[in-house]
Write a protein that holds these residues in place. Structure first.
Motif, PDB file in Angstrom:
ATOM      1  N   PHE A  33      -4.299  10.198   5.854  1.00 43.29           N
ATOM      2  CA  PHE A  33      -4.660   9.346   6.982  1.00 43.29           C
ATOM      3  C   PHE A  33      -4.285   7.882   6.723  1.00 43.29           C
ATOM      4  O   PHE A  33      -3.921   7.153   7.643  1.00 43.29           O
ATOM      5  N   ILE A  34      -4.372   7.458   5.465  1.00 43.60           N
ATOM      6  CA  ILE A  34      -3.934   6.097   5.143  1.00 43.60           C
ATOM      7  C   ILE A  34      -2.422   5.972   5.292  1.00 43.60           C
ATOM      8  O   ILE A  34      -1.911   4.960   5.811  1.00 43.60           O
ATOM      9  N   VAL A  57       2.389   4.063   8.450  1.00 45.49           N
ATOM     10  CA  VAL A  57       3.575   4.376   9.262  1.00 45.49           C
ATOM     11  C   VAL A  57       3.420   3.824  10.665  1.00 45.49           C
ATOM     12  O   VAL A  57       4.354   3.228  11.235  1.00 45.49           O
ATOM     13  N   ARG A  58       2.253   3.990  11.251  1.00 43.17           N
ATOM     14  CA  ARG A  58       2.033   3.467  12.609  1.00 43.17           C
ATOM     15  C   ARG A  58       2.091   1.952  12.643  1.00 43.17           C
ATOM     16  O   ARG A  58       2.586   1.362  13.616  1.00 43.17           O
ATOM     17  N   ALA A 106      -0.908  -4.170   6.921  1.00 41.28           N
ATOM     18  CA  ALA A 106      -0.151  -3.152   6.183  1.00 41.28           C
ATOM     19  C   ALA A 106      -0.441  -3.242   4.687  1.00 41.28           C
ATOM     20  O   ALA A 106      -0.554  -2.225   3.998  1.00 41.28           O
ATOM     21  N   TYR A 107      -0.563  -4.470   4.162  1.00 40.89           N
ATOM     22  CA  TYR A 107      -0.874  -4.640   2.749  1.00 40.89           C
ATOM     23  C   TYR A 107      -2.255  -4.075   2.407  1.00 40.89           C
ATOM     24  O   TYR A 107      -2.466  -3.511   1.327  1.00 40.89           O
ATOM     25  N   LEU A 108      -3.180  -4.244   3.339  1.00 40.16           N
ATOM     26  CA  LEU A 108      -4.514  -3.682   3.113  1.00 40.16           C
ATOM     27  C   LEU A 108      -4.469  -2.160   3.048  1.00 40.16           C
ATOM     28  O   LEU A 108      -5.150  -1.542   2.208  1.00 40.16           O
ATOM     29  N   PHE A 109      -3.666  -1.556   3.915  1.00 35.32           N
ATOM     30  CA  PHE A 109      -3.527  -0.099   3.878  1.00 35.32           C
ATOM     31  C   PHE A 109      -2.875   0.355   2.579  1.00 35.32           C
ATOM     32  O   PHE A 109      -3.255   1.384   2.016  1.00 35.32           O
ATOM     33  N   VAL A 110      -1.876  -0.396   2.119  1.00 38.97           N
ATOM     34  CA  VAL A 110      -1.219  -0.052   0.861  1.00 38.97           C
ATOM     35  C   VAL A 110      -2.205  -0.163  -0.312  1.00 38.97           C
ATOM     36  O   VAL A 110      -2.233   0.682  -1.214  1.00 38.97           O
ATOM     37  N   ALA A 139       1.886  13.914  12.423  1.00 39.09           N
ATOM     38  CA  ALA A 139       2.699  14.716  11.512  1.00 39.09           C
ATOM     39  C   ALA A 139       2.491  14.359  10.051  1.00 39.09           C
ATOM     40  O   ALA A 139       2.366  15.259   9.214  1.00 39.09           O
ATOM     41  N   PRO A 140       2.466  13.069   9.681  1.00 36.67           N
ATOM     42  CA  PRO A 140       2.259  12.751   8.251  1.00 36.67           C
ATOM     43  C   PRO A 140       0.947  13.280   7.706  1.00 36.67           C
ATOM     44  O   PRO A 140       0.876  13.796   6.589  1.00 36.67           O
ATOM     45  N   SER A 141      -0.116  13.201   8.511  1.00 38.81           N
ATOM     46  CA  SER A 141      -1.413  13.676   8.043  1.00 38.81           C
ATOM     47  C   SER A 141      -1.443  15.189   7.933  1.00 38.81           C
ATOM     48  O   SER A 141      -1.994  15.750   6.992  1.00 38.81           O
TER      49      SER A 141
END
Length: 260
Positions: free
Chosen positions: A134-135, A140-141, A153-157, A254-256
């Motif tokens: 999910f992360i 990707v989104r 995006a950095y927080l998600f990474v 799809a990624p999840s």
């Protein structure tokens, strides 16, 4: 040789704290000493008291006596012991199966609460691995947006890195805790059987030998040791399958789906 052991100074006990067990920093001193000079049996620290054969033998004996007392109190308590071995709860269950269930019940008490702690580590590993897809989907989104937000995006990474780190640490501790409880059960049961063999009467010794008994015990407890390492994967795989087919109001993407 006996005199040399008597005159030798007692070795320092190896101290393994909770944090040092997670990071395995208790091995740092041994590594440094091994780099400085050759290690010998006399230079190695003694095992913690909870991992020694006398302690485990005494603990298993007390747990075994407690299980026998509970099984003799009546059907309700005996039923608890039988449930560990057979799902039919039949009163005609073979005596060997009942003894096996009692051995498992006593062994589980010996390794409590470390056995339950390994289940907690496995649950943490499963939760961290389940969050990772999910992360990745969120990353990707975020990158597919017309106006990406780099800070988000950095927080998600960072969250992905943290989840992967926790998952790796948790699965490592799952195997480590399972291996340690497996070794404790192997030592406890092996010592108990060998102690019993040393006190066999003449009639029992005419039917079997200590060598035959210890050979069978070595094979059986080795299988039990391996079983305890992977024990919690039984319910964990069912939990992951159930989570995969859990109803959801939103499509995870799809990624999840691939990650799950």
């Amino acid at each position: 040789m006996a005199r040399a052991r008597t005159d030798a100074a007692p070795r320092e006990e190896l101290r393994i704290g909770y944090l040092s067990e997670v990071a395995h920093t208790y091995l740092t001193r041994l590594v440094r000493e091994g780099a400085a000079h050759r290690l010998t049996a006399a230079s190695l620290p003694a095992l913690p008291a909870v991992d020694t054969t006398p302690y485990l033998l005494e603990r298993f004996s007390s747990c075994w006596e407690a299980v026998l007392r509970e099984s003799e109190r009546g059907p309700p308590n005996a039923q608890v012991v039988i449930d560990l071995e057979a799902p039919d709860h039949s009163a005609a269950q073979p005596a060997a199966a009942r003894r096996g269930a009692r051995v498992w019940a006593a062994s589980r008490r010996v390794i409590t609460p470390r056995f339950q702690a390994s289940a907690g580590w496995k649950l943490l590993s499963t939760a961290s691995e389940s969050v990772t897809p999910f992360i990745i989907e969120s990353i990707v989104r975020e990158l597919q947006r017309d106006s990406p937000r780099p800070r988000r995006a950095y927080l998600f990474v960072a969250a992905l890195f943290l989840a992967s780190l926790v998952a790796a640490l948790a699965i490592q501790q799952t195997f480590w805790q399972g291996a340690r409880v497996g070794a404790r059960v192997k030592i406890a049961i092996g010592a108990a059987i060998y102690d019993k063999c040393l006190r066999l009467g003449p009639r029992a010794q005419s039917l079997t030998s200590i060598g035959q008994a210890t050979t069978l015990v070595a094979a059986d407890v080795a299988r039990l040791e391996q079983m305890l390492i992977f024990y919690h994967f039984r319910w964990d795989c069912l939990l992951q399958v159930r989570g995969r087919h859990a109803p959801s109001d939103t499509d995870p993407g799809a990624p999840s789906r691939r990650g799950i």
